[in-house]
Design a protein around this motif. Structure first.
Motif, PDB file in Angstrom:
ATOM      1  N   ASP A 140     -29.031  -9.405   1.339  1.00 10.61           N
ATOM      2  CA  ASP A 140     -28.369  -8.548   2.316  1.00 10.61           C
ATOM      3  C   ASP A 140     -27.871  -9.233   3.604  1.00 10.61           C
ATOM      4  O   ASP A 140     -26.793  -9.436   4.023  1.00 10.61           O
ATOM      5  N   PHE A 141     -28.917 -10.003   3.912  1.00 13.56           N
ATOM      6  CA  PHE A 141     -28.796 -10.893   5.485  1.00 13.56           C
ATOM      7  C   PHE A 141     -28.012 -12.017   4.961  1.00 13.56           C
ATOM      8  O   PHE A 141     -27.019 -12.136   5.782  1.00 13.56           O
ATOM      9  N   VAL A 142     -27.762 -12.641   3.880  1.00 19.59           N
ATOM     10  CA  VAL A 142     -27.180 -13.889   3.604  1.00 19.59           C
ATOM     11  C   VAL A 142     -25.630 -13.311   3.284  1.00 19.59           C
ATOM     12  O   VAL A 142     -24.502 -13.693   3.800  1.00 19.59           O
ATOM     13  N   ASN A 143     -25.507 -12.050   2.783  1.00 20.21           N
ATOM     14  CA  ASN A 143     -24.118 -11.703   2.191  1.00 20.21           C
ATOM     15  C   ASN A 143     -23.164 -11.051   3.575  1.00 20.21           C
ATOM     16  O   ASN A 143     -22.229 -11.034   3.873  1.00 20.21           O
ATOM     17  N   ARG A 144     -24.424 -10.738   4.466  1.00 17.81           N
ATOM     18  CA  ARG A 144     -23.720 -10.011   5.814  1.00 17.81           C
ATOM     19  C   ARG A 144     -23.213 -10.910   6.722  1.00 17.81           C
ATOM     20  O   ARG A 144     -22.390 -10.763   7.512  1.00 17.81           O
ATOM     21  N   PRO A 190     -21.487 -14.448   7.072  1.00 22.36           N
ATOM     22  CA  PRO A 190     -20.636 -15.694   6.277  1.00 22.36           C
ATOM     23  C   PRO A 190     -21.169 -16.941   6.791  1.00 22.36           C
ATOM     24  O   PRO A 190     -21.189 -17.987   5.755  1.00 22.36           O
ATOM     25  N   THR A 191     -21.524 -17.214   8.072  1.00 19.91           N
ATOM     26  CA  THR A 191     -22.082 -18.613   8.246  1.00 19.91           C
ATOM     27  C   THR A 191     -23.435 -18.854   7.618  1.00 19.91           C
ATOM     28  O   THR A 191     -23.728 -20.165   7.468  1.00 19.91           O
ATOM     29  N   ILE A 192     -24.147 -17.699   7.694  1.00 15.14           N
ATOM     30  CA  ILE A 192     -25.477 -18.241   6.788  1.00 15.14           C
ATOM     31  C   ILE A 192     -25.060 -18.439   5.349  1.00 15.14           C
ATOM     32  O   ILE A 192     -25.698 -19.318   4.860  1.00 15.14           O
ATOM     33  N   LYS A 193     -24.375 -17.561   4.905  1.00 17.21           N
ATOM     34  CA  LYS A 193     -23.907 -18.101   3.499  1.00 17.21           C
ATOM     35  C   LYS A 193     -23.434 -19.384   3.311  1.00 17.21           C
ATOM     36  O   LYS A 193     -23.902 -20.025   2.180  1.00 17.21           O
ATOM     37  N   MET A 194     -22.592 -19.753   4.056  1.00 21.48           N
ATOM     38  CA  MET A 194     -22.169 -21.115   3.803  1.00 21.48           C
ATOM     39  C   MET A 194     -23.226 -22.311   4.250  1.00 21.48           C
ATOM     40  O   MET A 194     -23.238 -23.010   3.266  1.00 21.48           O
ATOM     41  N   LEU A 195     -24.036 -21.882   4.823  1.00 21.38           N
ATOM     42  CA  LEU A 195     -25.351 -22.821   5.285  1.00 21.38           C
ATOM     43  C   LEU A 195     -26.311 -22.743   3.988  1.00 21.38           C
ATOM     44  O   LEU A 195     -26.626 -23.865   3.592  1.00 21.38           O
ATOM     45  N   ALA A 196     -26.514 -21.513   3.492  1.00 20.11           N
ATOM     46  CA  ALA A 196     -27.098 -21.529   2.030  1.00 20.11           C
ATOM     47  C   ALA A 196     -26.632 -22.399   1.235  1.00 20.11           C
ATOM     48  O   ALA A 196     -27.298 -23.204   0.371  1.00 20.11           O
ATOM     49  N   LEU A 197     -25.292 -22.282   0.896  1.00 17.26           N
ATOM     50  CA  LEU A 197     -24.576 -22.916  -0.145  1.00 17.26           C
ATOM     51  C   LEU A 197     -24.785 -24.302   0.002  1.00 17.26           C
ATOM     52  O   LEU A 197     -24.833 -25.181  -1.134  1.00 17.26           O
ATOM     53  N   VAL A 241     -25.563 -15.669  -6.311  1.00 14.27           N
ATOM     54  CA  VAL A 241     -24.827 -15.386  -7.750  1.00 14.27           C
ATOM     55  C   VAL A 241     -24.626 -14.033  -7.951  1.00 14.27           C
ATOM     56  O   VAL A 241     -23.649 -13.334  -8.402  1.00 14.27           O
ATOM     57  N   VAL A 242     -25.670 -13.172  -7.742  1.00 15.81           N
ATOM     58  CA  VAL A 242     -25.815 -11.863  -7.998  1.00 15.81           C
ATOM     59  C   VAL A 242     -24.824 -11.148  -7.170  1.00 15.81           C
ATOM     60  O   VAL A 242     -24.330  -9.930  -7.584  1.00 15.81           O
ATOM     61  N   ASN A 243     -24.340 -11.598  -6.055  1.00 15.90           N
ATOM     62  CA  ASN A 243     -23.138 -10.957  -5.139  1.00 15.90           C
ATOM     63  C   ASN A 243     -21.846 -10.805  -6.042  1.00 15.90           C
ATOM     64  O   ASN A 243     -21.020  -9.963  -5.426  1.00 15.90           O
ATOM     65  N   ARG A 244     -21.802 -11.351  -6.985  1.00 16.17           N
ATOM     66  CA  ARG A 244     -20.586 -11.314  -8.035  1.00 16.17           C
ATOM     67  C   ARG A 244     -20.654 -10.140  -8.822  1.00 16.17           C
ATOM     68  O   ARG A 244     -19.820  -9.879  -9.584  1.00 16.17           O
ATOM     69  N   LEU A 245     -21.826  -9.659  -8.873  1.00 17.22           N
ATOM     70  CA  LEU A 245     -21.925  -8.273  -9.528  1.00 17.22           C
ATOM     71  C   LEU A 245     -21.394  -6.991  -8.835  1.00 17.22           C
ATOM     72  O   LEU A 245     -21.307  -6.974  -7.770  1.00 17.22           O
TER      73      LEU A 245
END
Length: 234
Positions: free
Chosen positions: A165-169, A171-178, A16-20
């Motif tokens: 930073d790791f999640v946002n760097r 994309p596959t990890i971010k999709m997995l987290a979602l 969520v904070v990544n939208r800031l």
């Protein structure tokens, strides 16, 4: 235990904070985790009220069940929180798949700090109920629970930046987290209907999926491009 139960909170806050605005993201993460700490301490000091939320407010006649379904305050909170988590995570996945970035073509289109903080507070309340109810089942001393919460939040504050930073760097990890957050949202909705799901299975599935994805990431970095060979020169 508090650190383990706070992992999903860190993931949600990081996404969520990544939208800031990048200059505000560290501040947003800090505010989000501090609010989570304050909310959990307030709930710990209101244990009698939390326990009272497990008392049925009204009952619903379910034809196929032997007894009426008693709806409690906890059920309502978990149901709304689960739907919010599912909706928010699904929206984020849709945004990423459609290629819609946080920045508009005519300039920056970041979310406001206030809007992000409201979302963090809402989900903090839901996650805090899960954490507090678990703590109440382990110990009876409120002071011990407060110390555990403070220590766990200190650890999360120390590592939240690196996790974010790791999640946002990646994309596959971010999709997995979602996807994890959707699964947790479904679990909360199920619990609101008194269908308990063993959390050990949930966290094992999350850990297993994460390990597999980390191995895939390492393999992708080490893999050499395939060289096509012309049979005429063999």
């Amino acid at each position: 235990m508090e650190i383990v139960l706070g992992i999903d909170n860190i993931i949600f806050i990081s996404i969520v904070v990544n939208r800031l605005d990048p200059a505000q993201q560290k501040q947003g993460r800090t505010i989000g985790l501090v609010l989570a700490l304050l909310i959990r301490i307030c709930l710990l000091l209101s244990i009698s009220w939390i326990v009272g939320l497990k008392t049925p407010l009204f009952s619903i006649d379910v034809p196929w069940a032997e007894h009426d379904f008693g709806v409690t305050g906890r059920d309502i909170i978990l149901f709304i929180g689960g739907l919010f988590l599912i909706g928010k995570s699904t929206t984020e996945i849709h945004t990423k798949l459609q290629g819609e970035e946080e920045h508009g073509p005519e300039g920056k289109a970041y979310s406001s700090m206030g809007r992000i903080i409201v979302q963090i507070v809402l989900i903090d309340i839901v996650f805090s109920f899960d954490s507090i109810l678990t703590a109440v089942g382990l110990v009876d001393n409120v002071l011990i629970m407060i110390v555990a919460v403070v220590l766990s939040m200190g650890v999360m504050l120390a590592f939240s930046g690196k996790v974010s930073d790791f999640v946002n760097r990646n994309p596959t990890i971010k999709m997995l987290a979602l996807s994890f957050l959707i699964m947790i949202g479904v679990m909360l909705v199920m619990e609101s209907f008194h269908k308990e799901i063993e959390k050990g299975y949930i966290y094992f599935a999350m850990a297993f999926s994460l390990v597999v994805e980390l191995l895939n990431m390492r393999l992708r970095k080490q893999a050499e491009p395939v060289q096509l060979r012309d049979s005429r020169f063999d």
